[in-house]
Design a protein around this motif. Structure first.
Motif, PDB file in Angstrom:
ATOM      1  N   GLN A  18       1.021  -1.294   0.086  1.00  9.09           N
ATOM      2  CA  GLN A  18       0.132   0.127  -0.033  1.00  9.09           C
ATOM      3  C   GLN A  18       0.847   1.359   0.398  1.00  9.09           C
ATOM      4  O   GLN A  18       0.676   2.386  -0.744  1.00  9.09           O
ATOM      5  CB  GLN A  18      -1.117   0.077   1.467  1.00  9.09           C
ATOM      6  N   ALA A  19       2.044   1.057   0.859  1.00  6.48           N
ATOM      7  CA  ALA A  19       3.003   2.481   0.733  1.00  6.48           C
ATOM      8  C   ALA A  19       3.605   2.791  -0.976  1.00  6.48           C
ATOM      9  O   ALA A  19       3.657   3.970  -1.155  1.00  6.48           O
ATOM     10  CB  ALA A  19       4.227   2.206   1.487  1.00  6.48           C
ATOM     11  N   VAL A  20       3.578   1.407  -1.465  1.00  2.46           N
ATOM     12  CA  VAL A  20       4.472   2.276  -2.885  1.00  2.46           C
ATOM     13  C   VAL A  20       3.441   2.551  -3.952  1.00  2.46           C
ATOM     14  O   VAL A  20       3.172   2.935  -4.188  1.00  2.46           O
ATOM     15  CB  VAL A  20       4.652   0.691  -2.791  1.00  2.46           C
ATOM     16  N   ILE A  21       1.840   2.065  -3.193  1.00  4.94           N
ATOM     17  CA  ILE A  21       1.741   2.432  -4.268  1.00  4.94           C
ATOM     18  C   ILE A  21       0.559   3.857  -4.396  1.00  4.94           C
ATOM     19  O   ILE A  21       0.435   4.610  -4.838  1.00  4.94           O
ATOM     20  CB  ILE A  21      -0.210   1.218  -3.903  1.00  4.94           C
ATOM     21  N   GLU A  22       0.741   4.218  -2.105  1.00  7.35           N
ATOM     22  CA  GLU A  22       0.242   5.313  -2.685  1.00  7.35           C
ATOM     23  C   GLU A  22       1.034   6.666  -2.939  1.00  7.35           C
ATOM     24  O   GLU A  22       0.833   7.502  -3.303  1.00  7.35           O
ATOM     25  CB  GLU A  22       0.182   5.506  -1.211  1.00  7.35           C
ATOM     26  N   VAL A  23       2.826   6.508  -3.424  1.00  8.14           N
ATOM     27  CA  VAL A  23       3.740   6.155  -3.517  1.00  8.14           C
ATOM     28  C   VAL A  23       3.531   6.916  -5.942  1.00  8.14           C
ATOM     29  O   VAL A  23       3.103   8.028  -6.053  1.00  8.14           O
ATOM     30  CB  VAL A  23       5.586   6.266  -3.779  1.00  8.14           C
ATOM     31  N   LEU A  24       3.054   5.356  -6.148  1.00  5.58           N
ATOM     32  CA  LEU A  24       3.135   5.619  -7.924  1.00  5.58           C
ATOM     33  C   LEU A  24       1.618   6.292  -7.665  1.00  5.58           C
ATOM     34  O   LEU A  24       1.884   7.113  -8.795  1.00  5.58           O
ATOM     35  CB  LEU A  24       2.533   3.679  -7.740  1.00  5.58           C
ATOM     36  N   ARG A  25       0.651   6.745  -6.966  1.00  2.78           N
ATOM     37  CA  ARG A  25      -0.570   7.714  -7.519  1.00  2.78           C
ATOM     38  C   ARG A  25       0.257   9.648  -6.877  1.00  2.78           C
ATOM     39  O   ARG A  25      -0.959   9.742  -7.606  1.00  2.78           O
ATOM     40  CB  ARG A  25      -1.908   7.042  -6.231  1.00  2.78           C
ATOM     41  N   SER A  26       0.862   9.818  -6.435  1.00  2.00           N
ATOM     42  CA  SER A  26       1.038  10.817  -6.097  1.00  2.00           C
ATOM     43  C   SER A  26       2.244  11.391  -7.526  1.00  2.00           C
ATOM     44  O   SER A  26       2.119  10.948  -8.567  1.00  2.00           O
ATOM     45  CB  SER A  26       2.400  10.868  -4.898  1.00  2.00           C
ATOM     46  N   ASP A  27       2.517  12.411  -7.091  1.00  2.00           N
ATOM     47  CA  ASP A  27       3.409  14.125  -7.687  1.00  2.00           C
ATOM     48  C   ASP A  27       4.625  13.263  -7.962  1.00  2.00           C
ATOM     49  O   ASP A  27       5.274  13.359  -9.299  1.00  2.00           O
ATOM     50  CB  ASP A  27       3.158  15.276  -7.880  1.00  2.00           C
ATOM     51  N   TRP A  28       5.294  12.169  -7.391  1.00  2.00           N
ATOM     52  CA  TRP A  28       6.445  11.935  -6.559  1.00  2.00           C
ATOM     53  C   TRP A  28       6.496  10.704  -7.041  1.00  2.00           C
ATOM     54  O   TRP A  28       6.402   9.825  -6.598  1.00  2.00           O
ATOM     55  CB  TRP A  28       7.099  12.217  -5.610  1.00  2.00           C
ATOM     56  N   ILE A  29       7.815   9.831  -8.445  1.00  2.00           N
ATOM     57  CA  ILE A  29       7.898   8.461  -7.970  1.00  2.00           C
ATOM     58  C   ILE A  29       9.377   8.189  -7.697  1.00  2.00           C
ATOM     59  O   ILE A  29      10.178   7.384  -7.892  1.00  2.00           O
ATOM     60  CB  ILE A  29       7.183   7.570  -9.008  1.00  2.00           C
ATOM     61  N   THR A  30      10.080   9.615  -8.115  1.00  2.00           N
ATOM     62  CA  THR A  30      11.801   9.515  -7.521  1.00  2.00           C
ATOM     63  C   THR A  30      11.941  11.317  -7.765  1.00  2.00           C
ATOM     64  O   THR A  30      11.410  11.839  -7.688  1.00  2.00           O
ATOM     65  CB  THR A  30      11.744   9.481  -9.182  1.00  2.00           C
ATOM     66  N   SER A  31      12.956  11.412  -6.761  1.00  2.00           N
ATOM     67  CA  SER A  31      13.629  12.589  -6.318  1.00  2.00           C
ATOM     68  C   SER A  31      12.728  13.446  -5.671  1.00  2.00           C
ATOM     69  O   SER A  31      12.495  14.612  -5.773  1.00  2.00           O
ATOM     70  CB  SER A  31      14.115  12.862  -7.306  1.00  2.00           C
ATOM     71  N   GLY A  32      11.556  13.037  -4.815  1.00  2.00           N
ATOM     72  CA  GLY A  32      10.607  13.367  -4.325  1.00  2.00           C
ATOM     73  C   GLY A  32      10.386  13.450  -2.885  1.00  2.00           C
ATOM     74  O   GLY A  32      11.865  13.046  -1.930  1.00  2.00           O
ATOM     75  N   PRO A  33       9.586  13.765  -1.696  1.00  2.00           N
ATOM     76  CA  PRO A  33      10.025  14.040  -0.395  1.00  2.00           C
ATOM     77  C   PRO A  33      10.127  12.355   0.074  1.00  2.00           C
ATOM     78  O   PRO A  33      10.437  12.175   1.834  1.00  2.00           O
ATOM     79  CB  PRO A  33       8.362  13.971   0.087  1.00  2.00           C
ATOM     80  N   ALA A  34       9.431  11.433  -0.006  1.00  3.21           N
ATOM     81  CA  ALA A  34       9.794  10.513   0.234  1.00  3.21           C
ATOM     82  C   ALA A  34      10.788   9.001   1.046  1.00  3.21           C
ATOM     83  O   ALA A  34      11.717   8.725   1.947  1.00  3.21           O
ATOM     84  CB  ALA A  34       9.101   8.979  -0.395  1.00  3.21           C
ATOM     85  N   ILE A  35      12.242  10.182  -0.021  1.00  4.31           N
ATOM     86  CA  ILE A  35      13.767  10.171   0.128  1.00  4.31           C
ATOM     87  C   ILE A  35      14.225  10.603   1.392  1.00  4.31           C
ATOM     88  O   ILE A  35      14.277  10.215   2.322  1.00  4.31           O
ATOM     89  CB  ILE A  35      14.198  10.388  -0.919  1.00  4.31           C
ATOM     90  N   ALA A  36      13.918  11.437   1.773  1.00  5.59           N
ATOM     91  CA  ALA A  36      14.207  12.274   2.645  1.00  5.59           C
ATOM     92  C   ALA A  36      13.541  11.203   3.990  1.00  5.59           C
ATOM     93  O   ALA A  36      14.307  11.769   4.895  1.00  5.59           O
ATOM     94  CB  ALA A  36      13.563  13.570   3.179  1.00  5.59           C
ATOM     95  N   GLN A  37      12.441  11.455   4.337  1.00  5.24           N
ATOM     96  CA  GLN A  37      12.027  10.681   5.189  1.00  5.24           C
ATOM     97  C   GLN A  37      12.339   9.221   4.979  1.00  5.24           C
ATOM     98  O   GLN A  37      12.564   8.681   6.821  1.00  5.24           O
ATOM     99  CB  GLN A  37      10.081  10.531   4.545  1.00  5.24           C
ATOM    100  N   PHE A  38      12.476   8.749   3.931  1.00  4.85           N
ATOM    101  CA  PHE A  38      13.587   7.256   4.814  1.00  4.85           C
ATOM    102  C   PHE A  38      14.635   7.075   5.271  1.00  4.85           C
ATOM    103  O   PHE A  38      14.820   6.708   6.288  1.00  4.85           O
ATOM    104  CB  PHE A  38      13.570   6.757   3.490  1.00  4.85           C
ATOM    105  N   GLU A  39      15.630   9.139   4.972  1.00  4.47           N
ATOM    106  CA  GLU A  39      16.840   9.026   5.970  1.00  4.47           C
ATOM    107  C   GLU A  39      16.139   9.087   7.033  1.00  4.47           C
ATOM    108  O   GLU A  39      17.228   9.016   7.762  1.00  4.47           O
ATOM    109  CB  GLU A  39      17.707  10.191   4.725  1.00  4.47           C
ATOM    110  N   LYS A  40      15.065  10.202   7.273  1.00  5.92           N
ATOM    111  CA  LYS A  40      15.126  10.197   8.968  1.00  5.92           C
ATOM    112  C   LYS A  40      14.821   9.175   9.774  1.00  5.92           C
ATOM    113  O   LYS A  40      15.323   9.270  10.359  1.00  5.92           O
ATOM    114  CB  LYS A  40      13.850  11.179   8.611  1.00  5.92           C
TER     115      LYS A  40
END
Length: 389
Positions: A18-40
């Motif tokens: 579900q987490a991946v699906i939500e990103v696929l449906r978002s405006d960002w699939i690369t170089s977006g906000p999920a990267i910083a959240q994962f890093e944190k």
């Protein structure tokens, strides 16, 4: 025919999907906000100040070396009991690579052998610039002692913690960087947490963090404070050094964020399975994994060593018999200096007696979150039959 049991595999939940699906449906699939959240998420877990997510642990090791200005004329030392990437990262930078024999109990880089080799190298004027201790199977190296040697002999430390997220050393999470400049994690599918492919560097040093951020994306910055001269406008960026396209995607990072929420659960189950192996394999003609009292392993691997003098089969015969029984054992690792590419550097195998002995005896048994006790019992029954006959 019995169902095949792999030595390791990922565990993907509905929440991960579900987490991946939500990103696929978002405006960002690369170089977006999920990267910083994962890093944190990773930095917070480890207690480190900074984290930089990249496309693989190999990429992480490479730019970690570059961030420490490793270059031609320098030397990198690491363990020979590792995947080739732990040495290759030094070669990518133009440095020479050498190895330090392992501790015969932990299978990690030996502190005693490191010190002996440093004493000799100092006399010859060829000390290493970087040392990469590898936390084999999820158990930390003896980092405090290595750190003390780094001050005495002037080298920098990058922890190869590819196996070890979720492990602890002296009660602190591996990756806190208390005794190193940086630590590197892997998120390959057989690792404890997965993003498919992916890696992470953690550090407490802001200067290294800023350089790593640039190196993962072509050496480019959009920070006006780091630019040479004035910015031409809001569109402007500058390439300050030769970097690489080592970026991770938001899709992968979303999976990583979700997986990190289960990290403690993953490590607990692996620990339970490892303890059960230890109990059920007592009395077998095997050397079982030993744990240093300063460490809490994350149990990426469970490695047995055959007491070949007590059994009637060779190492290869035991390995092949287990594979024929649909048990996907593996061997971690072929010593790096044995690889044909590395043989051009003329390493003397006799310089690594503990690594050589280990290689002749080691087998990695299946260990992963989804392994059932019924499957584990089958592994032990098959191993018992093979060793007795």
């Amino acid at each position: 025919m019995s169902q095949f049991i792999p030595y390791g595999r990922q565990d993907i939940s509905q929440e991960d999907i579900q987490a991946v699906i939500e990103v696929l449906r978002s405006d960002w699939i690369t170089s977006g906000p999920a990267i910083a959240q994962f890093e944190k998420a990773v930095a917070d877990y480890c207690g480190a100040n900074y984290a930089v997510a990249v496309s693989s642990a190999t990429a992480a090791l490479h730019i970690a070396c570059l961030a420490l200005s490793l270059e031609k004329g320098d030397s990198l030392w690491t363990s020979p009991n590792t995947f080739v990437a732990s040495g290759n990262c030094g070669l990518y930078c133009g440095a020479t690579v050498d190895f330090v024999d392992i501790n015969p109990q932990t299978y990690n880089l030996s502190v005693e052998e490191l010190e002996r080799k440093l004493v000799s190298a100092k006399k010859e004027g060829c000390l290493p610039k970087v040392v990469i201790p590898v936390h084999f199977s999820g158990q930390s190296c003896e980092m405090e002692q290595i750190y003390q040697l780094s001050h005495q002999y002037g080298f920098k430390i990058i922890e190869d913690a590819s196996h070890a997220i979720g492990g602890k050393y002296q009660g602190q999470p591996i990756g806190s960087c208390q005794f190193s400049e940086m630590a590197v994690f892997s998120f390959h599918p057989v690792k404890i947490v997965t993003t498919g492919e992916g890696g992470m560097i953690v550090t407490n040093r802001e200067d290294l963090y800023e350089k790593l951020i640039r190196l993962r994306s072509h050496g480019i910055t959009r920070n006006p404070q780091l630019m040479k001269g004035e910015s031409d406008g809001p569109w402007y960026y500058q390439q300050l050094e030769l970097g690489f396209n080592y970026r991770i995607t938001d899709i992968q990072s979303a999976l990583g964020i979700s997986q990190m929420q289960r990290l403690e659960e993953f490590v607990l189950r692996r620990s339970q399975l490892a303890k059960r192996y230890q109990e059920l394999l007592q009395g077998f003609p095997l050397t079982l994994p030993w744990q240093h009292p300063d460490t809490n392993s994350s149990w990426h691997l469970f490695v047995i060593r055959l007491k070949l003098e007590q059994i009637s089969k060779t190492h290869r015969q035991v390995f092949e018999a287990l594979r024929q029984g649909q048990i996907g054992v593996n061997l971690h690792y072929i010593p790096v200096y044995r690889q044909p590419y590395y043989q051009r550097f003329h390493y003397q195998w006799k310089d690594f007696p503990h690594t050589e002995q280990y290689y002749q005896e080691a087998i990695s048994l299946p260990l992963y979150y989804g392994l059932t006790e019924i499957q584990q019992d089958r592994i032990i029954v098959d191993l018992t039959d093979i060793l007795k006959h």
